[in-house]
Design a protein around this motif. Sequence first.
Motif, PDB file in Angstrom:
ATOM      1  N   GLY A  94       0.815  -1.205   0.000  1.00  0.00           N
ATOM      2  CA  GLY A  94       0.000   0.000   0.000  1.00  0.00           C
ATOM      3  C   GLY A  94       0.849   1.254   0.000  1.00  0.00           C
ATOM      4  O   GLY A  94       2.070   1.204  -0.054  1.00  0.00           O
ATOM      5  N   PHE A  95       0.173   2.359   0.077  1.00  0.00           N
ATOM      6  CA  PHE A  95       0.877   3.623  -0.043  1.00  0.00           C
ATOM      7  C   PHE A  95       0.662   4.534   1.147  1.00  0.00           C
ATOM      8  O   PHE A  95       0.960   5.708   1.078  1.00  0.00           O
ATOM      9  CB  PHE A  95       0.443   4.328  -1.324  1.00  0.00           C
ATOM     10  CG  PHE A  95       0.772   3.546  -2.557  1.00  0.00           C
ATOM     11  CD1 PHE A  95      -0.215   2.846  -3.225  1.00  0.00           C
ATOM     12  CD2 PHE A  95       2.067   3.469  -3.011  1.00  0.00           C
ATOM     13  CE1 PHE A  95       0.091   2.099  -4.358  1.00  0.00           C
ATOM     14  CE2 PHE A  95       2.387   2.730  -4.141  1.00  0.00           C
ATOM     15  CZ  PHE A  95       1.397   2.048  -4.814  1.00  0.00           C
ATOM     16  N   LYS A  96       0.141   3.992   2.209  1.00  0.00           N
ATOM     17  CA  LYS A  96      -0.056   4.858   3.351  1.00  0.00           C
ATOM     18  C   LYS A  96       0.252   4.138   4.646  1.00  0.00           C
ATOM     19  O   LYS A  96       0.143   2.919   4.751  1.00  0.00           O
ATOM     20  CB  LYS A  96      -1.485   5.396   3.382  1.00  0.00           C
ATOM     21  CG  LYS A  96      -2.553   4.329   3.522  1.00  0.00           C
ATOM     22  CD  LYS A  96      -3.933   4.960   3.484  1.00  0.00           C
ATOM     23  CE  LYS A  96      -5.013   3.902   3.594  1.00  0.00           C
ATOM     24  NZ  LYS A  96      -6.369   4.497   3.513  1.00  0.00           N
TER      25      LYS A  96
ATOM     26  N   ARG B  55       0.297   8.676  -5.163  1.00  0.00           N
ATOM     27  CA  ARG B  55       0.211   7.230  -4.981  1.00  0.00           C
ATOM     28  C   ARG B  55      -0.848   6.841  -3.943  1.00  0.00           C
ATOM     29  O   ARG B  55      -1.172   5.657  -3.830  1.00  0.00           O
ATOM     30  CB  ARG B  55       1.554   6.666  -4.534  1.00  0.00           C
ATOM     31  CG  ARG B  55       2.662   6.850  -5.546  1.00  0.00           C
ATOM     32  CD  ARG B  55       2.380   6.142  -6.852  1.00  0.00           C
ATOM     33  NE  ARG B  55       3.486   6.215  -7.786  1.00  0.00           N
ATOM     34  CZ  ARG B  55       4.412   5.266  -7.903  1.00  0.00           C
ATOM     35  NH1 ARG B  55       4.355   4.191  -7.139  1.00  0.00           N
ATOM     36  NH2 ARG B  55       5.388   5.406  -8.776  1.00  0.00           N
ATOM     37  N   GLY B  56      -1.324   7.791  -3.200  1.00  0.00           N
ATOM     38  CA  GLY B  56      -2.332   7.473  -2.202  1.00  0.00           C
ATOM     39  C   GLY B  56      -3.026   8.734  -1.730  1.00  0.00           C
ATOM     40  O   GLY B  56      -2.442   9.806  -1.706  1.00  0.00           O
ATOM     41  N   GLY B  98       5.390   4.947   0.656  1.00  0.00           N
ATOM     42  CA  GLY B  98       4.528   4.520   1.755  1.00  0.00           C
ATOM     43  C   GLY B  98       5.180   4.427   3.096  1.00  0.00           C
ATOM     44  O   GLY B  98       4.591   3.906   4.044  1.00  0.00           O
TER      45      GLY B  98
END
Lengths: 109, 114
Positions: A94-96, B55-56, B98
Motif C-alpha cells: 500500500g501507499f499509506k 500514490r495514495g 509509503g
Amino acid sequence: AQRVTQPEKLLSVFKGAPVELKCNYSYSGSPELFWYVQYSRQRLQLLLRHISRESIKGFTADLNKGETSFHLKKPFAQEEDSAMYYCASRDTGGFKTIFGAGTRLFVKA
Amino acid sequence: DAGVTQSPTHLIKTRGQHVTLRCSPISGHKSVSWYQQVLGQGPQFIFQYYEKEERGRGNFPDRFSARQFPNYSSELNVNALLLGDSALYLCASSGRTGGVDGYTFGSGTRLTVV
C-alpha cells in the motif's frame, strides 16, 4: 478498513518499573508495524520497526499475529522515556501508513 | 542535511481563504506524505507522492490537493478553508513509497482558521 488502536491515552509509571504500551491493529494481511515517539518540543521520529526486530533505547516490540498486537515494552523505565508514543501500520503493497491516537507515557521519579 | 523542512511554521487564515503549505524532503528521498494532526489525535493520512505522482489519498475532501515537483519538494493546498481545518500539518519524507522504511517528519505547519 485498516485501523490502529492504542487503548490508553495516558500511562504513568515509576522510574525503574516495567512499561508496556499497547497497540492493536486490524488488517487481514501482513502489515508492517512501527512505533514512533515524540519527545517534548521535538519532531515525531521513528523508534523502531517490527521488521528489524531491533531494540532501541531498551524498547522492544513483538508482533503477535494471533492477537493482532504490537505492544511496546521496556523492562526498566527511565524519566527520559516520558513522551508521546504512536503505533503505526502500513499495509504491505500500500501507499499509506496509519497511526493510532497515541499514548502519553509519564515516568515518575 | 537540514532534514525535512516545512514552511511556514505557523499561519492564521480566515474561513473561505486558501492556503499553500510547503515541504522539502531529505536529500535523496523521493517520497513525500502529508498528514493532518488535530489536537489529541494521531496523524491522519492525507496524501502520498512518489516520483512526482500521487500514490495514495486519504479520506479528505477535494478541497485538499497536493503536488510534487521535480526536485521532490511538495506543496499541500487547501481551498475554501473551514474552521475544522485548523490543525498541525505534517510532512513526512521517505526513501521508498509509503514509509516502508519509516518516515522522517518535519516539524509541521500549525494552521489556524478563524
